[in-house]
Design a protein around this motif. Structure first.
Motif, mmCIF file in Angstrom:
data_model
loop_
_atom_site.group_PDB
_atom_site.id
_atom_site.type_symbol
_atom_site.label_atom_id
_atom_site.label_comp_id
_atom_site.label_asym_id
_atom_site.label_seq_id
_atom_site.Cartn_x
_atom_site.Cartn_y
_atom_site.Cartn_z
ATOM 1 N N THR A 119 7.244 -1.833 16.267
ATOM 2 C CA THR A 119 6.970 -1.596 17.441
ATOM 3 C C THR A 119 6.234 -2.701 18.200
ATOM 4 O O THR A 119 6.536 -3.085 19.005
ATOM 5 N N GLY A 120 5.200 -3.430 17.366
ATOM 6 C CA GLY A 120 4.591 -4.428 17.951
ATOM 7 C C GLY A 120 5.473 -5.667 18.011
ATOM 8 O O GLY A 120 5.180 -6.535 19.062
ATOM 9 N N ARG A 121 6.280 -5.752 17.259
ATOM 10 C CA ARG A 121 7.200 -7.205 16.950
ATOM 11 C C ARG A 121 8.331 -6.836 17.905
ATOM 12 O O ARG A 121 9.122 -7.627 18.038
ATOM 13 N N GLN A 122 8.323 -5.658 18.649
ATOM 14 C CA GLN A 122 9.386 -5.250 19.698
ATOM 15 C C GLN A 122 10.824 -5.324 18.811
ATOM 16 O O GLN A 122 11.735 -5.794 19.352
ATOM 17 N N GLU A 123 10.726 -4.802 17.807
ATOM 18 C CA GLU A 123 12.212 -4.553 16.918
ATOM 19 C C GLU A 123 12.684 -3.298 17.193
ATOM 20 O O GLU A 123 13.848 -2.870 16.989
ATOM 21 N N GLY A 124 11.748 -2.330 17.751
ATOM 22 C CA GLY A 124 12.483 -0.950 18.096
ATOM 23 C C GLY A 124 11.584 0.074 18.881
ATOM 24 O O GLY A 124 10.271 -0.619 19.114
ATOM 25 N N MET A 125 11.731 1.215 18.959
ATOM 26 C CA MET A 125 10.858 2.055 19.485
ATOM 27 C C MET A 125 10.792 3.386 18.670
ATOM 28 O O MET A 125 11.580 3.691 17.933
ATOM 29 N N ALA A 126 9.604 4.095 18.691
ATOM 30 C CA ALA A 126 9.263 5.457 17.863
ATOM 31 C C ALA A 126 8.596 6.217 18.961
ATOM 32 O O ALA A 126 8.162 5.955 20.103
ATOM 33 N N ALA A 127 9.051 7.799 18.620
ATOM 34 C CA ALA A 127 8.424 8.820 19.379
ATOM 35 C C ALA A 127 8.147 9.995 18.524
ATOM 36 O O ALA A 127 8.745 10.154 17.336
ATOM 37 N N LEU A 128 6.891 10.441 18.756
ATOM 38 C CA LEU A 128 6.605 11.816 18.192
ATOM 39 C C LEU A 128 6.509 12.780 19.199
ATOM 40 O O LEU A 128 6.017 12.660 20.138
ATOM 41 N N ALA A 129 6.508 13.917 18.769
ATOM 42 C CA ALA A 129 6.408 15.288 19.498
ATOM 43 C C ALA A 129 5.833 16.448 19.061
ATOM 44 O O ALA A 129 6.222 16.624 17.600
ATOM 45 N N MET A 130 5.169 17.273 19.624
ATOM 46 C CA MET A 130 4.947 18.518 19.339
ATOM 47 C C MET A 130 5.236 19.536 20.046
ATOM 48 O O MET A 130 5.383 19.459 21.361
ATOM 49 N N ALA A 131 5.840 20.733 19.599
ATOM 50 C CA ALA A 131 6.571 21.694 20.206
ATOM 51 C C ALA A 131 5.548 23.025 20.004
ATOM 52 O O ALA A 131 5.561 23.509 18.767
ATOM 53 N N THR A 132 5.256 23.828 20.974
ATOM 54 C CA THR A 132 4.698 25.306 20.846
ATOM 55 C C THR A 132 5.871 26.231 21.336
ATOM 56 O O THR A 132 6.676 26.100 22.391
ATOM 57 N N VAL A 133 6.060 27.116 20.332
ATOM 58 C CA VAL A 133 7.276 28.062 20.523
ATOM 59 C C VAL A 133 6.601 29.410 20.218
ATOM 60 O O VAL A 133 5.574 29.789 19.468
ATOM 61 N N ARG A 134 7.096 30.435 21.143
ATOM 62 C CA ARG A 134 6.531 31.815 21.062
ATOM 63 C C ARG A 134 7.718 32.593 20.789
ATOM 64 O O ARG A 134 8.904 32.597 21.364
#
Length: 405
Positions: A388-403
């Motif tokens: 990502t620092g070399r601008q070769e791509g993107m990343a994403a992380l996520a957290m989901a709370t479910v009831r």
């Protein structure tokens, strides 16, 4: 089981749902029947509660002439099976009494027999229970005119205009009236017509209309949970009630990566963002929605996005990733649960996410049918380290709370 509970399936019965009011006492936010309650509109919940219990019944909704789009949005989340049981809506009148009369006239014009059981229900009572519906169906058939009522527990005082107490009714003889109020169609339609022709003042409920027309109206047991949403405080209590029914709180996490390739934009959270490159992927390569989808699937232990939408399947080539997220949210709903919160982070040097953050949050909230304050989107760089620092791509992380229940 109570009377009528053993085999009543609603055969031949019609739910007449009154949803034409403006709900001014509930405060800002539009008509209360279309407001969200724990992620779903009130009218959606009410129709689902009625039609799931009585699979052979049909429903007709009386709406305001300005609310056709709101009505369509309210029934859209229902299953195909339930939507097929809802007949075209009827436009209401200036008062609730006029609206009910219009609805009854529409039933008669559609050919409903006079002995059809009609259950007239407030759209703003989404917690109507199966037992109450069964009792109402039985009462409509057996009595012709009957309403649910609950015992009055407070001492009631009758007062004069100057606030003097002039009477104390025996509370053992009092009942608080609820809906659905149950009638044979011919009886209640004739009563409403008589009141309308007489120019009688507005009566407080359909039982009062039948009483005015000279009919005997009976009372069967109501339910304390069958509350009517009237004020903003009612909505807060109802939201808390729904959350208390979902005590199984789970958390899922998702992570996704896509490389940059040719293009002039990227999709982030369902929003098209201009950029000097595009992201490479089998679908639209929305790295943020992919991470959120995996987080939701993880919370309910339903595998990952590739298991549900294999990249080898050509039908998903170029597909909008919101389809994947809607599917994951639908799986939660099918288990009787709801997504409570999303927290997601994008990792990239460019494009800058800040100018698009609000639009991204709003789009994700819309896709997931969540209030905006339950969707968090952040962005960070990797300090020019790694791909990502070399601008070769993107990343994403996520957290989901479910009831879940």
């Amino acid at each position: 089981m109570g009377q009528g509970e053993a085999s009543e399936d609603g055969s031949g019965a019609i739910f007449l749902v009154v949803a034409a009011g403006r709900g001014a006492r509930a405060g800002d936010g539009g008509p209360k029947q279309y407001r969200e309650l724990a992620g779903r509109q009130v009218l959606t919940r009410t129709l689902e509660s009625l039609l799931k219990v009585a699979p052979q019944a049909r429903a007709r909704v009386v709406i305001h002439a300005d609310d056709l789009d709101l009505f369509r949005a309210a029934i859209a989340p229902l299953t195909d099976e339930l939507r097929e049981k809802i007949d075209p809506p009827v436009f209401g009148g200036a008062t609730r009494q006029d609206s009910v009369c219009n609805g009854l006239e529409a039933l008669a014009a559609a050919g409903a027999p006079e002995d059809t059981p009609v259950l007239i229900h407030d759209a703003a009572r989404p917690f109507v229970g199966p037992g109450l519906i069964f009792r109402a169906l039985a009462a409509a058939r057996e009595k012709g005119a009957a309403i649910p009522g609950t015992p009055v527990t407070d001492t009631i005082k009758q007062v004069a205009e100057d606030a003097r107490i002039v009477g104390t009714p025996d509370r053992a003889t009092l009942r608080a009236a609820q809906t659905p109020q149950a009638f044979r169609l011919g009886l209640i339609l004739a009563s409403h017509r008589a009141v309308r022709e007489d120019g009688c003042r507005e009566l407080t409920d359909d039982a009062a209309v039948a009483e005015w027309a000279g009919h005997c109206v009976f009372v069967f047991d109501g339910e304390s949970d069958n509350i009517k949403l009237t004020t903003g405080e009612d909505f807060l209590r109802a939201e808390a009630k729904l959350l208390n029914n979902l005590p199984d709180v789970r958390t899922g996490q998702g992570f996704d990566v896509h490389a940059f390739g040719e293009g002039d934009h990227v999709w982030l959270g369902g929003v098209k963002v201009a950029h000097t490159q595009g992201l490479v992927g089998h679908s639209d390569a929305d790295v943020l929605l992919h991470a959120i989808t995996d987080a939701v699937l993880g919370a309910i232990a339903e595998g990952d996005i590739g298991a549900h939408f294999p990249p080898s399947d050509p039908q998903w080539r170029g597909a909008p990733s919101e389809l994947f997220l809607r599917h994951a949210v639908g799986l939660v709903a099918a288990k009787g649960g709801r997504v409570a919160h999303i927290d997601a982070t994008l990792i990239c040097e460019k494009p800058k996410v800040g100018p698009h953050r609000d639009a991204i949050r709003e789009k994700i909230a819309s896709i997931m049918q969540l209030p905006l304050d339950r969707v968090a989107v952040k962005a960070t760089t990797s300090e020019r380290l790694g791909f990502t620092g070399r601008q070769e791509g993107m990343a994403a992380l996520a957290m989901a709370t479910v009831r879940l229940p």
